[in-house]
Design a protein around this motif. Structure first.
Motif, PDB file in Angstrom:
ATOM      1  N   ALA A  64       0.813  -1.227   0.000  1.00 41.75           N
ATOM      2  CA  ALA A  64       0.000   0.000   0.000  1.00 41.75           C
ATOM      3  C   ALA A  64       0.841   1.269   0.000  1.00 41.75           C
ATOM      4  O   ALA A  64       0.710   2.112   0.881  1.00 41.75           O
ATOM      5  CB  ALA A  64      -0.957  -0.007   1.187  1.00 41.75           C
ATOM      6  N   PRO A  65       1.710   1.472  -0.997  1.00 39.10           N
ATOM      7  CA  PRO A  65       2.493   2.703  -1.049  1.00 39.10           C
ATOM      8  C   PRO A  65       1.582   3.917  -1.187  1.00 39.10           C
ATOM      9  O   PRO A  65       0.609   3.894  -1.943  1.00 39.10           O
ATOM     10  CB  PRO A  65       3.379   2.519  -2.286  1.00 39.10           C
ATOM     11  N   ASP A  66       1.888   4.975  -0.449  1.00 41.69           N
ATOM     12  CA  ASP A  66       1.039   6.166  -0.463  1.00 41.69           C
ATOM     13  C   ASP A  66       1.894   7.412  -0.657  1.00 41.69           C
ATOM     14  O   ASP A  66       2.661   7.484  -1.603  1.00 41.69           O
ATOM     15  CB  ASP A  66       0.191   6.243   0.810  1.00 41.69           C
ATOM     16  N   GLY A  67       1.781   8.411   0.234  1.00 41.86           N
ATOM     17  CA  GLY A  67       2.453   9.692   0.047  1.00 41.86           C
ATOM     18  C   GLY A  67       3.959   9.558  -0.071  1.00 41.86           C
ATOM     19  O   GLY A  67       4.567   8.645   0.499  1.00 41.86           O
ATOM     20  N   SER A 127       8.577   6.822   0.429  1.00 37.69           N
ATOM     21  CA  SER A 127       7.190   6.414   0.210  1.00 37.69           C
ATOM     22  C   SER A 127       6.618   5.817   1.485  1.00 37.69           C
ATOM     23  O   SER A 127       7.230   4.946   2.108  1.00 37.69           O
ATOM     24  CB  SER A 127       7.128   5.376  -0.919  1.00 37.69           C
ATOM     25  N   ASN A 128       5.433   6.306   1.864  1.00 35.26           N
ATOM     26  CA  ASN A 128       4.732   5.783   3.033  1.00 35.26           C
ATOM     27  C   ASN A 128       4.072   4.441   2.737  1.00 35.26           C
ATOM     28  O   ASN A 128       3.736   4.138   1.587  1.00 35.26           O
ATOM     29  CB  ASN A 128       3.629   6.744   3.468  1.00 35.26           C
ATOM     30  N   ALA A 129       3.829   3.674   3.819  1.00 36.74           N
ATOM     31  CA  ALA A 129       3.057   2.429   3.737  1.00 36.74           C
ATOM     32  C   ALA A 129       1.762   2.634   4.511  1.00 36.74           C
ATOM     33  O   ALA A 129       1.785   2.760   5.733  1.00 36.74           O
ATOM     34  CB  ALA A 129       3.844   1.263   4.326  1.00 36.74           C
ATOM     35  N   GLU A 153      -5.817   3.398  -6.383  1.00 37.05           N
ATOM     36  CA  GLU A 153      -5.774   4.852  -6.300  1.00 37.05           C
ATOM     37  C   GLU A 153      -4.357   5.292  -6.579  1.00 37.05           C
ATOM     38  O   GLU A 153      -3.403   4.542  -6.363  1.00 37.05           O
ATOM     39  CB  GLU A 153      -6.215   5.360  -4.928  1.00 37.05           C
ATOM     40  N   LEU A 154      -4.214   6.519  -7.079  1.00 41.60           N
ATOM     41  CA  LEU A 154      -2.896   7.064  -7.360  1.00 41.60           C
ATOM     42  C   LEU A 154      -2.480   8.000  -6.233  1.00 41.60           C
ATOM     43  O   LEU A 154      -3.310   8.728  -5.687  1.00 41.60           O
ATOM     44  CB  LEU A 154      -2.897   7.804  -8.699  1.00 41.60           C
ATOM     45  N   CYS A 155      -1.199   7.985  -5.898  1.00 41.72           N
ATOM     46  CA  CYS A 155      -0.729   8.749  -4.741  1.00 41.72           C
ATOM     47  C   CYS A 155       0.783   8.918  -4.840  1.00 41.72           C
ATOM     48  O   CYS A 155       1.425   8.394  -5.748  1.00 41.72           O
ATOM     49  CB  CYS A 155      -1.098   8.030  -3.443  1.00 41.72           C
TER      50      CYS A 155
END
Length: 383
Positions: A79-82, A96-98, A342-344
């Motif tokens: 779940a990579p995010d910001g 990259s956040n998880a 989702e894109l992030c």
């Protein structure tokens, strides 16, 4: 009055016509952005990675959840995010956040050489919860924010040398993103709640986040003010409910500071906002209720050297859209075959010629299917 006409003049704040003088008023008067031709031209057919890009741009996969980053022994997080980029000599680092709960969250980093080759990958934070977005600081740390009730902000070292530090003075709430304003020496923060607030943290000493004052944006009689949050610990009363005049925002998401303005997004009403820190005013940059607008599910946001804003979609058409300084919104890229994702994590490298982002759930639609990409091409340096 038609909604589009109304929105074109929707500026929130005391004495808006006075505060927005000269060219700044003309800019505010043109808000929100309307659909138009992209400065990069139309999207081309999907490439081998399933990404539709403008002519002259290419993509590559940087990392996949559950797999080792190429040339390293580091397994990329779920779940990579910001994310954000940091200069590293002649190369750079992308963090990259998880967004994983149950203590499975954290932050990973990928190190690149001057040519863009991957030369390392490693963890810089672990054991946290639902690290959604965050923000870079001028002193080259990454603020990773927990998107949980009574969540914390963690200050991390992109080089992985110094241990991550929890920053409770920045408040405990459902954090989303952070943006440092070096001009006023504050850090803005969004809150992912339907009745969330827009905050700023004023450190006692700029560059040291161990102590300071948490403030919330308020509105009373059309006047915007910053008011201290009595109990940043958020217990027993949530921070967003402690100040009666706090201005509410429907699901705060990404935020990014540049050139005197903090741009932030709200997913509940699909808007992009601009807080003008110089004049203490607020404007609606984008509203997807404007007829024909392409951007839906606003999420992470960043800015290019040209002043173009790049906004990632959580859902929608799985696009990253560009909002130009002359108030045109258009798709910059579209990811195909990943409608359950989702894109992030949108972020430019220091040179501004490579854009990084993640598809949080990839082709599988699950957190273990995350994919992190790089897009290279002739990004504008001026608008």
């Amino acid at each position: 009055m038609e909604r589009r006409t109304f929105l074109r003049t929707a500026v929130v704040g005391a004495g808006a016509a006075v505060a927005f003088g000269g060219s700044l008023w003309r800019e505010a008067f043109a808000y929100p952005a309307l659909p138009g031709p992209s400065p990069y031209g139309p999207l081309q057919p999907a490439d081998a990675n399933g990404i539709m890009l403008p002519q002259g741009f290419t993509s590559r996969v940087i990392a996949r959840s559950g797999q080792q980053v190429s040339g390293t022994n580091h397994t990329w997080h779920n779940a990579p995010d910001g994310g954000a980029c940091f200069a590293d000599g002649t190369g750079w680092i992308y963090v990259s956040n998880a967004e994983v709960g149950g203590g499975g969250g954290g932050v990973s980093a990928v190190k690149f050489s001057s040519t863009g080759a991957i030369v390392g990958a490693y963890s810089i934070l672990s054991g946290t919860n639902s690290n959604c977005s965050g923000g870079a600081t001028p002193w080259n740390t990454w603020l990773s924010c927990e998107e949980v009730s009574l969540g914390y902000v963690y200050e991390t070292d992109p080089w992985g040398v110094n241990a991550a530090v929890r920053r409770p003075a920045m408040g405990r709430f459902k954090h989303e993103a952070a943006a440092a304003d070096p001009d006023r020496k504050v850090i803005y923060m969004t809150e992912d709640e339907p009745d969330g607030c827009f905050y700023r943290f004023v450190p006692t000493t700029w560059g040291d986040l161990s102590s300071g004052t948490l403030q919330v944006l308020t509105e009373s009689g059309g006047v915007l003010s910053w008011v201290n949050v009595p109990d940043p610990d958020g217990s027993p009363t949530a921070t967003r409910k402690q100040v009666s005049t706090a201005k509410k925002f429907n699901g705060g998401e990404g935020c990014y500071y540049t050139a005197g303005k903090c741009y932030f997004t709200t997913k509940g009403d699909n808007r992009v906002w601009a807080y003008d820190a110089v004049n203490n005013t607020l404007a609606i940059v984008y509203d997807d209720n404007v007829s024909g607008a392409p951007l839906t599910g606003v999420d992470n946001i960043t800015s290019a050297r040209s002043g173009d804003l790049f906004v990632a979609e959580d859902g929608g058409n799985m696009e990253i859209c560009v909002i130009t300084p002359d108030d045109i919104v258009a798709p910059f890229l579209r990811v195909t075959g990943q409608s359950s994702s989702e894109l992030c994590g949108v972020a430019f490298n220091p040179a501004g010629d490579r854009l990084y982002f993640s598809s949080q759930r990839g082709t599988t639609g699950t957190s273990s299917g995350g994919i992190t990409y790089e897009v290279t091409g002739p990004f504008r340096t001026t608008a």
